[in-house]
Motif scaffolding. Structure first.
Motif, PDB file in Angstrom:
ATOM      1  N   GLU A 159      44.045 -11.978  -9.235  1.00  0.00           N
ATOM      2  CA  GLU A 159      44.400 -13.362  -8.705  1.00  0.00           C
ATOM      3  C   GLU A 159      45.643 -12.197  -7.900  1.00  0.00           C
ATOM      4  N   GLY A 161      44.994  -9.805  -5.861  1.00  0.00           N
ATOM      5  CA  GLY A 161      44.496  -9.646  -4.591  1.00  0.00           C
ATOM      6  C   GLY A 161      42.843  -8.786  -4.915  1.00  0.00           C
ATOM      7  N   GLN A 195      40.644 -19.769  -4.796  1.00  0.00           N
ATOM      8  CA  GLN A 195      41.387 -19.954  -4.700  1.00  0.00           C
ATOM      9  C   GLN A 195      41.342 -21.282  -5.229  1.00  0.00           C
TER      10      GLN A 195
ATOM     11  N   THR B 158      45.888 -22.732   4.060  1.00  0.00           N
ATOM     12  CA  THR B 158      45.068 -21.236   2.797  1.00  0.00           C
ATOM     13  C   THR B 158      45.362 -21.204   1.777  1.00  0.00           C
ATOM     14  N   GLU B 159      46.429 -21.571   1.706  1.00  0.00           N
ATOM     15  CA  GLU B 159      47.178 -21.909  -0.094  1.00  0.00           C
ATOM     16  C   GLU B 159      45.426 -22.442  -0.471  1.00  0.00           C
ATOM     17  N   ARG B 194      44.330 -13.168   1.545  1.00  0.00           N
ATOM     18  CA  ARG B 194      44.385 -14.626   0.780  1.00  0.00           C
ATOM     19  C   ARG B 194      45.480 -13.826  -1.078  1.00  0.00           C
ATOM     20  N   GLN B 195      44.731 -13.651  -0.905  1.00  0.00           N
ATOM     21  CA  GLN B 195      45.475 -13.653  -2.729  1.00  0.00           C
ATOM     22  C   GLN B 195      47.001 -12.713  -2.593  1.00  0.00           C
ATOM     23  N   GLU B 196      47.540 -11.596  -1.846  1.00  0.00           N
ATOM     24  CA  GLU B 196      48.174 -10.949  -1.830  1.00  0.00           C
ATOM     25  C   GLU B 196      49.592 -11.752  -1.265  1.00  0.00           C
ATOM     26  N   LEU B 198      49.268 -15.239  -0.527  1.00  0.00           N
ATOM     27  CA  LEU B 198      50.073 -16.439  -1.175  1.00  0.00           C
ATOM     28  C   LEU B 198      50.611 -15.566  -2.327  1.00  0.00           C
ATOM     29  N   ARG B 202      54.456 -16.601  -2.128  1.00  0.00           N
ATOM     30  CA  ARG B 202      55.691 -17.577  -3.455  1.00  0.00           C
ATOM     31  C   ARG B 202      56.776 -17.029  -3.999  1.00  0.00           C
TER      32      ARG B 202
END
Lengths: 207, 207
Positions: A159, A161, A195, B158-159, B194-196, B198, B202
């Motif tokens: 989560e 990253g 994701q 990407t989300e 991506r995770q970072e 997102l 947010r």
DNA sequence: CATTAAATACCCCTTTAAGGCGATTGTATA
DNA sequence: TATACAATCGCCTTAAAGGGGTATTTAATG
């Protein structure tokens, strides 16, 4: 009632044919050894119940169930298998099986189950039924405990990253182990990447 | 006041030493060409101000500032650099710099800035000061408009776990372009995957 | 008019992720 | 005692992601 059988073990397949053909009100329309063989034949065939083994070579029984239910939802599916683990049971049921009989069951039980299924019932081996009610008794708990402690730790890392290597360092384990855990997590959550895993985990309140 | 200099350009480094040594109330305790050389020397050294170039080879000036401020928050930091872009300015300030002087400034300005810093001020080149007040004038807007419309669209894709190819198809552009956009997004959000992206998006309310 | 930003596209390259295998150890439990 | 599960580590492969460039067009802006 008309029944189609898909079972890869030739001996068991023949035994099932013989056993069921002897029953009144039951007609065996055919028996196939794989989903790949059965699917083309099914196109020209009309039947009420598919008795299917989950552990088929090639396309799995679960996949076969999905395909059948997509095109012909009126067909009732009886899963007949040795698998009694959570994932197989629930995958089969989600795919569309309404009956779930373990291979250890007696011929009598199998026949009664087929009649029950035909009449709108949902017959299943006691062990399987128990798993189902446990799932409902536990409610969210079963979801929460779906992932082991270690697996949840790793989900939380992804989560943020973190890469495999970084997670490995943080937890002082090998990146290979992280990889293994993540594969297991994806399998349990029925997802195929980060994701999806994260959205599913959030939805289920795991993280 | 005691000053330590970190500047990789040897010529500029010597010029700074000469220039500042001539000032009354200023003592140059040393000048180093990289963070890696300076850090060990700093352990045995007590000083008031570090005059640091952001564009150092190896460990960046930003990183050096962070490290100094972690261990000895009482030391004042003067960033001295050619960079006047948003990211460098804000990274340096977030890392702990209280002064930010562009390399185009005159010797007089630099010396005045050092005195000002020593007296608790926050001297910075006019261009930089302007950037700062604009950031506050815009408030949340600067965060929201940090990403362009197209970039926000791509973040949203990407989300949903879409791959480059899928995003490209959806937006009817080349996957190369998607790649370019995503690189730009990561740069703007100071993230690397991506995770970072997102979680940051947010947090900032971008998506 | 010069500069800047946004959007587009392509090149090179390295690193990661993910799927599919197998394998061992320890622990709990049916 | 066999079975299951958790946790660990490994190898191999392919596909995707990411980092570094360069470049063009268009629109806005000082």
């Amino acid at each position: 009632m008309n029944i189609a059988i898909v079972e890869d073990d030739p001996l068991l397949r023949e035994n099932l044919k013989l056993l069921l053909s002897g029953e009144k009100n039951i007609t065996i329309l055919g028996a196939w050894g794989s989903a790949e063989e059965a699917l083309p034949a099914f196109k020209k065939l009309s039947f009420d119940i598919m008795l299917v083994d989950l552990g088929l070579p090639g396309m799995s029984g679960i996949e076969l169930i999905k395909k059948i239910k997509e095109g012909r939802p009126e067909i009732e599916i009886m899963a007949h298998t040795v698998f009694e683990d959570r994932n197989n049971v629930f995958s089969a049921i989600k795919a569309g099986a309404s009956g779930y009989i373990l291979k250890g069951s007696s011929p009598r039980e199998l026949i009664e189950a087929l009649h029950s299924l035909y009449q709108g019932g949902a017959p299943m081996s006691p062990k399987i039924a128990r798993k189902l009610i446990m799932e409902f008794q536990d409610e969210g708990a079963s979801e929460e405990y779906l992932l082991s402690h270690r697996e949840k730790e790793i989900v939380k890392c992804t989560e943020n990253g973190l890469a495999y290597k970084e997670i490995a360092e943080k937890l002082s384990i090998s990146p290979h182990t992280v990889h293994t855990h993540i594969k297991k997590i994806y399998e349990k959550l029925h997802v195929k990447n980060r994701q999806e895993a994260l959205t599913t985990a959030r939805k289920k309140g795991i993280i």
